[in-house]
Design an enzyme around this catalytic site. Structure first.
Site, mmCIF file in Angstrom:
data_model
loop_
_atom_site.group_PDB
_atom_site.id
_atom_site.type_symbol
_atom_site.label_atom_id
_atom_site.label_comp_id
_atom_site.label_asym_id
_atom_site.label_seq_id
_atom_site.Cartn_x
_atom_site.Cartn_y
_atom_site.Cartn_z
ATOM 1 N N CYS A 161 21.383 -13.964 -4.736
ATOM 2 C CA CYS A 161 20.095 -13.313 -4.991
ATOM 3 C C CYS A 161 19.840 -12.230 -3.948
ATOM 4 C CB CYS A 161 18.998 -14.359 -4.952
ATOM 5 S SG CYS A 161 17.337 -13.696 -5.057
ATOM 6 N N CYS A 184 16.664 -12.865 -0.424
ATOM 7 C CA CYS A 184 16.735 -13.419 0.937
ATOM 8 C C CYS A 184 18.005 -12.943 1.627
ATOM 9 C CB CYS A 184 16.775 -14.946 0.899
ATOM 10 S SG CYS A 184 15.207 -15.702 0.486
ATOM 11 N N GLN A 244 -1.089 -7.497 0.420
ATOM 12 C CA GLN A 244 -0.023 -8.077 1.253
ATOM 13 C C GLN A 244 0.488 -9.364 0.595
ATOM 14 O OE1 GLN A 244 1.294 -6.973 4.120
ATOM 15 N NE2 GLN A 244 -0.117 -5.382 4.787
ATOM 16 N N TYR A 295 -4.191 5.227 5.835
ATOM 17 C CA TYR A 295 -3.274 4.466 4.960
ATOM 18 C C TYR A 295 -3.911 3.097 4.680
ATOM 19 C CZ TYR A 295 -0.070 7.794 7.239
ATOM 20 O OH TYR A 295 0.522 8.907 7.773
ATOM 21 N N CYS A 305 5.743 -1.012 9.356
ATOM 22 C CA CYS A 305 6.685 -1.887 8.644
ATOM 23 C C CYS A 305 8.121 -1.413 8.849
ATOM 24 C CB CYS A 305 6.327 -1.962 7.167
ATOM 25 S SG CYS A 305 6.217 -0.363 6.390
HETATM 26 N N1 SAH Z 1 -3.351 -1.099 5.252
HETATM 27 C C1 SAH Z 1 -3.112 -1.560 3.903
HETATM 28 C C2 SAH Z 1 -1.992 -0.809 3.181
HETATM 29 C C3 SAH Z 1 -0.763 -0.479 3.959
HETATM 30 S S1 SAH Z 1 0.612 0.030 2.961
HETATM 31 C C4 SAH Z 1 -2.872 -3.047 3.898
HETATM 32 O O1 SAH Z 1 -2.609 -3.660 4.933
HETATM 33 O O2 SAH Z 1 -2.980 -3.641 2.827
HETATM 34 C C5 SAH Z 1 0.614 1.772 3.183
HETATM 35 C C6 SAH Z 1 -0.365 2.498 2.291
HETATM 36 O O3 SAH Z 1 -0.266 3.903 2.566
HETATM 37 C C7 SAH Z 1 -0.128 2.346 0.799
HETATM 38 O O4 SAH Z 1 -1.310 1.885 0.219
HETATM 39 C C8 SAH Z 1 0.219 3.779 0.319
HETATM 40 O O5 SAH Z 1 -0.290 4.055 -0.960
HETATM 41 C C9 SAH Z 1 -0.470 4.627 1.356
HETATM 42 N N2 SAH Z 1 0.059 5.987 1.602
HETATM 43 C C10 SAH Z 1 1.326 6.447 1.477
HETATM 44 N N3 SAH Z 1 1.423 7.693 1.922
HETATM 45 C C11 SAH Z 1 0.186 8.076 2.339
HETATM 46 C C12 SAH Z 1 -0.346 9.255 2.932
HETATM 47 N N4 SAH Z 1 0.417 10.321 3.172
HETATM 48 N N5 SAH Z 1 -1.651 9.262 3.253
HETATM 49 C C13 SAH Z 1 -2.448 8.195 3.005
HETATM 50 N N6 SAH Z 1 -1.993 7.048 2.461
HETATM 51 C C14 SAH Z 1 -0.690 6.974 2.127
#
Ligand code: SAH
Length: 472
Positions: A78, A81, A300, A329, A426
């Protein structure tokens, strides 16, 4: 070295995708599938590249002291993992080492896991990288499962997982990272398909109906969502009322829907979703906050670790109640709402419009009225927000996708000069690159680095960093 040669090799490190890394006596570097750090293995060469080779383990000649048996029968086949055969404490150690390595090599930061060392040579900003925050029980943590539906080699209808790097479906609906209830849901759908002669989708010929099952469970609320993704029209899923009646028997079933995806693509969801039963979303909680989650929402996947991640980000933000905070973001506003409880005002920025709609709804649901959400890219919206004097930030939180922050945003942050920047990452490689750019200005010091394990058994690591402005 040629393809199909047999080698014996000591594994001294692990790569980002969980493959063992070793060097032969003549200095050839190998990436060995299924081998783990500390093993001595026999392997077959699968691909010869210019500067390194790939191989697949045939036999463990001397096992690593950190080797454990995989719990899942399909762990090696798979693609989900990579680390099941490495004991959990070693996974956490390895993830911390990866963060340290990337900060040193890419960021030229004197990161270490012991006492901070002196800055020396090319390495600047000595900083201690804390041990990775792990889970007490690193299994059954995922709140979302996407099962492709198709046929196995014997042409039997199956739901399961893609084999690593391919789209061959491995029949196995009980993923040990997800909830046990998935099996029951998959079986109900498959037996309905068999009874009513409903076909599964075939990627190659782009024919057949049922493509994927998207299943979500509210970890703390116990609410279930099932979304059946089909290549066709709603009426093609015949006797859907019977299927719904069977699924409704499952305790906590809250939302059942169909998603129409007739495109020849490997994107899972199409635009249109048709509700068959219940509510269009389920709810879950993170800490004391409630969130609505629909089939399209980003949320998440590891709720237990999300609480720890956000608690760390909040701690690093050092809020007293009087601060203006930007959450760039922000997705559906999860971190923003956490921050809003301790801040004067939070501005959230996110590029996906639906996520911002969710963020606004979630703010109302939790009565977080000191928040404002904006759609757009962080690099474009930040300069606009900069023009509003009342929005001058004391703290900026960024949580970018794997590619990290845009250079333009880094430049804007340096002009804005908030007291603190909290970077949630990440991908340690782009984190290291962005930290280097911020530190090179001489305006900030990297004070804290905290890896958090959001994905036990997989290679990814999340890191929270605190940068503080140097007093001048
Ligand atoms: N902080 C949130 C999401 C993090 S994931 C949490 O913890 O749930 C990163 C996010 O950045 C995603 O939602 C994606 O859509 C957004 N994203 C990607 N590129 C971006 C950009 N240039 N400006 C603003 N947001 C962006």
């Amino acid at each position: 070295m040629n393809k199909n040669d047999i080698i014996e090799i000591a594994i001294t490190d692990m790569g980002d995708d969980g493959e063992g890394i070793g060097k032969t006596r003549d200095g050839v570097v190998f990436f060995v599938k299924d081998a783990i750090v500390g093993d001595f293995v026999r392997a077959v060469v699968t691909k010869v590249m210019k500067n390194f080779c790939y191989a697949k383990m045939l036999e463990v000649l001397k096992p690593s002291p950190d080797r454990v048996s995989a719990r899942c029968a399909v762990a090696r086949a798979c693609g989900g993992c990579q680390f099941q055969e490495l004991d959990y404490a070693s996974q956490l150690r390895l993830k911390r080492e990866k963060v340290i390595r990337k900060l040193r090599h890419i960021g030229h930061i004197a990161a270490c896991g012991d006492e901070p060392e002196e800055a020396s040579g090319a390495l600047k900003n000595p900083v201690y990288v804390a041990p990775t925050i792990g889970m007490d029980s690193p299994w059954r943590y995922r709140n979302k499962t996407q099962l492709p539906v198709g046929y196995d080699r014997e042409n039997k209808l199956v739901a399961g997982f893609y084999a690593g790097r391919t789209h061959a479906i491995i029949a196995h609906e009980d993923c040990l990272l997800a909830d046990e209830g998935n099996t029951q849901i998959a079986n109900i759908v498959l037996s309905h398909m068999e009874r009513c002669r409903i076909s599964a989708y075939d990627e190659i010929s782009h024919t057949g109906l049922v493509r994927h099952l998207l299943i979500r469970k509210g970890y703390f609320t116990g609410q279930w969502m099932v979304c059946i993704v089909i290549n066709g029209r709603a009426k093609d899923l015949v006797r859907a009322d019977e299927l719904v009646a069977a699924l409704r028997e499952i305790p906590g079933m809250t939302s059942i829907s169909l998603n129409i995806n007739t495109k020849n693509t490997n994107v899972i969801l199409g635009q249109e979703t048709i509700l068959l039963f219940g509510s269009p979303y389920i709810e879950d909680t993170i800490g004391n906050l409630r969130f609505r989650i629909g089939p399209h929402s980003f949320f998440q996947v590891n709720p237990v670790q999300t609480e720890k991640l956000y608690a760390c980000a909040l701690d690093f933000a050092g809020l007293t109640g009087s601060e203006v905070v930007w959450d760039l973001y922000c997705g559906i506003g999860t971190i923003s709402l956490f921050l809003a409880q301790k801040a004067k005002k939070v501005y959230g920025v996110e590029i996906v419009p639906q996520a911002i709609e969710n963020a606004r709804d979630n703010a109302l649901l939790n009565s977080c009225l000191n928040t404002e959400f904006m759609v757009g890219s962080a690099e474009d919206v930040a300069p606009l927000l900069q023009k509003r004097p009342e929005a001058a930030p004391d703290v900026i939180v960024v949580d970018p996708p794997r590619k990290g922050c845009d250079e333009k945003l880094i430049a804007t942050m340096l002009v804005l000069a908030p007291k603190r920047i909290v970077y949630v990452s990440c991908d340690p490689a782009t984190l290291a690159r962005d930290l280097a750019a911020l530190l090179d200005s001489g305006e900030y010091r990297l004070e804290k680095v905290q890896p958090v394990d959001m994905f036990p058994m997989a290679g990814h690591v999340e890191t929270v960093c605190l940068l503080e402005r140097v007093a001048n």
